[in-house]
Scaffold this active site. Structure first.
Site, PDB file in Angstrom:
ATOM      1  CG  ASP A 198      -1.905   1.096   1.247  1.00 11.51           C
ATOM      2  OD1 ASP A 198      -2.732   1.125   0.323  1.00 11.51           O
ATOM      3  OD2 ASP A 198      -1.886   1.943   2.169  1.00 11.51           O
ATOM      4  CD  GLU A 246      15.212 -14.030   4.938  1.00 12.14           C
ATOM      5  OE1 GLU A 246      14.264 -14.478   5.628  1.00 12.14           O
ATOM      6  OE2 GLU A 246      15.850 -13.006   5.249  1.00 12.14           O
TER       7      GLU A 246
END
Ligand code: NOJ
Ligand code: CA
Length: 559
Positions: free
Chosen positions: A215, A263
């Site tokens: 956002d 990751e």
């Protein structure tokens, strides 16, 4: 569809080897308005889970869910009180986890909405700041006021919803809120803020979430001097450079986020960044930053072939230059519905979304025209390389509900503009699923409450039930579009523009041609091509009527 098209389908290999998010069709679930499972008139997780088969049948690859976190709902959930839980009126964390698993079982990935520019004023951090606990105010942007007694805001910035971007506490200090006063802006120079958000990302990635829509991705870091914006008032998110928006320091934040995503396998970010141009947008898409960013020029383009073509060229070249896919958006929960945008007179330049609403005041929409164009736009969007986002209800051809009475409106824009800008509630009206009258199956039959925004009395023909199986319906068209998209294109077949008359848009892509007639008269289609799908009637005898699109296959693809 004929056998020939199926056998002409490109090899699935490219789809299997490329990351999923480079070609995905993502369906935006505005959870408050999607489906209500418990009869309180508000969409929830029980409702959403019950509609998973519908989403699977529609043929999407992923869902993006608007903020589902606990929130006082000053801005429909974009005022987040706790980033690691679920809003009680939507359900529980356990239900959220079950939803992620069930979606995955159906081959649907899950993208959440992260809101890093601000928190709710109910967030424990802001509550601590209000109590003036040591260091707590450093996480937000508190400043003394200007003028005698400090009773003027620290600078001239305006809230995107209207009015000053600063509010004053009883203690005399001011805090910054680029949106509602209940959405205080975070201080992204604070290391604790950075660490917290990376931890929130991991919290949800560990639960199997496939990505995040970010956002106000162009917010976060501000010019540290907080200078006046001057001429750049009021609060437009499109002006550049503006000391509140699109500051270079934000890119360092996203390099950190990308490292977190890396990751894990196959995760994606999509930025909501209203920036000045696609050159600025591409900076968010550099290889060590965000994977994708919404292409809002596509929805801001008027229904004119030349304008749309210019947007597509610019978007493809700028995203392509940094190796990112373009991300096509026709609609979302912040802009007037596509059908309504296309149902009125079209300007000759890209439209400002707020400006559009007032510009149209008093101009009667021609919704039948808007629907024809929106159907054509569905073919155009799906034929372009990259990813496509579909806002819930677009597949039903819903229009903006402009007749909502003031007393039911909830968008803070309505209040902060002093009741001059009606705001965004008109595109957030609950989805009609079935039956002939409100709540059209949105809530269970024994529902205790009305829907949180009222639905129009004339939506019976637009319900999922009414459209299901109707060969001429919007829903059927969307299903065909999404199924064929998978078969006709793999990943990044380039767009090759074809010679066309003014106001007609046509390109070839991987042996398929997409023609869109935005003009007022019929246009001639090339001879010897086979029609795969048309957005409307009248595509016969080599003619493409006004406001209609068609996909054609080239002869070699028919062998
Ligand atoms: C963009 C969101 O899409 C919008 O709905 C919200 O009001 C603002 N950001 C503030 O969070
Ligand atoms: Ca509910």
């Amino acid at each position: 569809m004929s056998q020939s098209v199926q056998s002409a389908a490109n090899s699935p290999t490219a789809r299997e080897t490329e990351p999923w998010w480079k070609t995905a069709v993502v369906y935006q679930v505005y959870i408050r308005s999607f489906a209500d499972g418990n009869g309180d008139g508000i969409g929830d997780l029980t409702g959403l889970r019950s509609k998973l088969p519908y989403l699977a049948e529609l043929g999407i690859d992923a869902v993006w869910i608007n903020p589902w976190y606990p929130s006082p709902m000053a801005d429909a959930g974009y005022d987040v009180a706790d980033f690691r839980n679920i809003e009680p009126s939507y359900g529980t964390l356990e239900q959220g986890e079950a939803f992620i698993i069930e979606a995955h079982e159906l081959g649907i990935r899950v993208i959440l909405d992260i809101v890093p520019n601000h928190t709710s004023s109910d967030h424990r951090w802001f509550q601590a700041a209000l109590r003036d606990e040591p260091g707590a105010r450093d996480r937000y942007i508190f400043r003394p006021g200007r003028g005698p007694g400090g009773d003027q805001p620290p600078n001239d910035w305006q809230s995107a919803f209207g009015g000053p971007a600063w509010s004053r506490l009883d203690t005399g200090e001011w805090y910054l809120h680029l949106f509602a006063p209940a959405q205080p802006d975070l201080n992204w120079e604070h290391p604790g803020v950075r660490a917290e958000f990376e931890d929130i990302l991991r919290f949800w990635f560990d639960k199997g979430v496939d990505g995040f829509r970010i956002d106000v991705a162009h917010g976060l870091t501000k010019d540290p001097a907080l200078p006046d914006a001057g001429e750049r008032l009021p609060g437009s998110q499109h002006t550049d450079p503006h000391p509140a928006w699109d500051q270079d320091a934000v890119h360092e934040v996203y390099r950190g986020w990308r490292a977190v995503a890396n990751e894990y396998a196959d995760r994606v970010f999509v930025a909501e960044a209203w920036v000045a141009n696609n050159d600025r947008l591409a900076r968010y898409l550099r290889p060590d930053e965000l994977h994708t960013a919404f292409q809002f020029d596509f929805l801001r383009a008027p229904w004119r072939g030349e304008s749309i073509r210019a947007v597509i060229d610019d978007a493809l070249s700028q995203a392509g230059a940094v190796g990112a896919p373009a991300t096509w958006v026709l609609s979302n929960h912040d802009v007037p519905r596509t059908v309504t945008r296309y149902s009125r007179s079209q300007p000759d330049h890209l439209v400002e979304t707020d400006w559009e609403r007032s510009r149209w005041a008093g101009e009667q929409p021609d919704l039948a025209l808007g629907r024809r164009r929106a159907r054509a736009a569905a073919l155009l969007q799906a034929a372009l390389p990259g990813t496509a986002y579909i806002y819930q209800g677009e597949e039903l051809g819903l229009e903006e509900v402009e007749e909502l009475p003031g007393e039911v409106r909830q968008d803070p824009t309505w209040f902060q503009s002093g009741f001059t800008d009606v705001g965004r509630d008109g595109c957030r009206v609950p989805i009609p699923w079935s039956n002939d009258e409100a709540p059209y199956g949105f809530s269970p039959p024994d529902a205790e409450k009305d829907t949180w925004l009222p639905q129009p009395g004339h939506w019976a023909p637009h319900t999922v039930q009414a459209q299901h199986g109707d060969p001429g319906s919007f829903l059927t068209l969307y299903r065909q579009v999404l199924a064929l998209r998978r078969q006709l294109w793999t990943t990044d077949e380039p767009v090759e523009w074809l010679e066309t008359p003014h106001d007609v848009l046509a390109f070839a892509r991987g042996g398929v041609q997409c023609w869109v007639n935005t003009g007022a008269t019929d246009t001639e289609l090339p001879a010897g091509m086979r029609r795969v799908l048309a957005s409307g009637p009248g595509v016969t005898g080599g003619v493409l009527p006004a406001d209609t699109a068609v996909w054609l296959t080239e002869p070699e693809h028919d062998r």
